[in-house]
Enzyme design. Sequence first.
Site, PDB file in Angstrom:
ATOM      1  N   THR A  27     -20.660 -16.448   1.659  1.00  0.00           N
ATOM      2  CA  THR A  27     -20.327 -16.446   0.235  1.00  0.00           C
ATOM      3  C   THR A  27     -21.146 -17.524  -0.469  1.00  0.00           C
ATOM      4  O   THR A  27     -21.811 -18.341   0.168  1.00  0.00           O
ATOM      5  CB  THR A  27     -18.835 -16.738   0.003  1.00  0.00           C
ATOM      6  OG1 THR A  27     -18.544 -18.054   0.474  1.00  0.00           O
ATOM      7  CG2 THR A  27     -17.957 -15.727   0.713  1.00  0.00           C
ATOM      8  N   ALA A  60     -18.972 -21.247   3.564  1.00  0.00           N
ATOM      9  CA  ALA A  60     -18.445 -21.720   2.287  1.00  0.00           C
ATOM     10  C   ALA A  60     -19.398 -22.789   1.762  1.00  0.00           C
ATOM     11  O   ALA A  60     -19.667 -23.773   2.441  1.00  0.00           O
ATOM     12  CB  ALA A  60     -17.041 -22.287   2.465  1.00  0.00           C
ATOM     13  N   VAL A  86     -19.978 -24.788   6.808  1.00  0.00           N
ATOM     14  CA  VAL A  86     -20.342 -25.417   5.542  1.00  0.00           C
ATOM     15  C   VAL A  86     -21.786 -25.085   5.190  1.00  0.00           C
ATOM     16  O   VAL A  86     -22.707 -25.373   5.958  1.00  0.00           O
ATOM     17  CB  VAL A  86     -20.144 -26.948   5.609  1.00  0.00           C
ATOM     18  CG1 VAL A  86     -20.514 -27.581   4.268  1.00  0.00           C
ATOM     19  CG2 VAL A  86     -18.709 -27.287   5.993  1.00  0.00           C
ATOM     20  N   LYS A  87     -21.947 -24.481   4.033  1.00  0.00           N
ATOM     21  CA  LYS A  87     -23.261 -24.034   3.574  1.00  0.00           C
ATOM     22  C   LYS A  87     -23.900 -25.151   2.751  1.00  0.00           C
ATOM     23  O   LYS A  87     -23.360 -25.580   1.725  1.00  0.00           O
ATOM     24  CB  LYS A  87     -23.088 -22.761   2.738  1.00  0.00           C
ATOM     25  CG  LYS A  87     -24.263 -21.816   2.731  1.00  0.00           C
ATOM     26  CD  LYS A  87     -23.829 -20.517   2.046  1.00  0.00           C
ATOM     27  CE  LYS A  87     -24.970 -19.527   1.973  1.00  0.00           C
ATOM     28  NZ  LYS A  87     -24.547 -18.317   1.219  1.00  0.00           N
ATOM     29  N   ILE A  88     -25.065 -25.606   3.203  1.00  0.00           N
ATOM     30  CA  ILE A  88     -25.743 -26.764   2.622  1.00  0.00           C
ATOM     31  C   ILE A  88     -27.150 -26.360   2.167  1.00  0.00           C
ATOM     32  O   ILE A  88     -27.869 -25.699   2.919  1.00  0.00           O
ATOM     33  CB  ILE A  88     -25.866 -27.900   3.660  1.00  0.00           C
ATOM     34  CG1 ILE A  88     -24.490 -28.321   4.187  1.00  0.00           C
ATOM     35  CG2 ILE A  88     -26.633 -29.077   3.087  1.00  0.00           C
ATOM     36  CD1 ILE A  88     -23.691 -29.171   3.257  1.00  0.00           C
TER      37      ILE A  88
END
Length: 220
Positions: A27, A60, A86-88
């Site tokens: 997402t 996310a 965790v999307k970085i």
Amino acid sequence: MKFFIDTANLDQIREAHDLGILDGVTTNPSLMAKEGISGEDNINRHYLEICRIVDGDVSAEVISTDYEGMIREGEKLAGLHPNIVVKIPMIRDGVKAIRHLNSKGIKTNCTLVFSAGQAILAAKAGATYVSPFIGRLDDVSTDGVELIAQIAEIYSTYNFQTQVLAASIRHTMHIVQCAEVGADVVTCPLEPILGLLKHPLTDIGLARFLADHNKLSDNK
């Protein structure tokens, strides 16, 4: 190869899950906004609802672009559910944040990757996934699938554990091409996945089988 669906739409996630091939979800803030979801509490509840549907990694995305902000958001997101990744973003502070989160045992997805050099840095920092955006590369007359092949070869040569997650998938052939060149994961909307089901000869063959069956039934 894993199949992730790139959406925040719960109905589409359920449909992909019911098909029996869904391994995870990606997402981003734009996808959340598309579903009319805003506010930290509402967004976090939506992530939890996705995690209840899918028994797999759910990316996310942080919205901070500074190191401290990404760490703060990343640790909070990871605390929501064990499946959260965790999307970085691929920026200088993002690489530092990936290294820190990795040291804490938090899974990460390095996003907005457009070159092999960026993918090498993400892997060195310990990213769980790296997300090259192949459709956007195609938009500027660059071969996105070739980048997937290049990254997959480099990772294999140096035994990097980071998984190549092909993102910005635009059509069904992108999925097939990414499979051919060694992508570990593809993430895309539901439509290209459903497109893999379709072939005119399948439809013709099924129609013929049913017609022959009906003829036999009529002769009884």
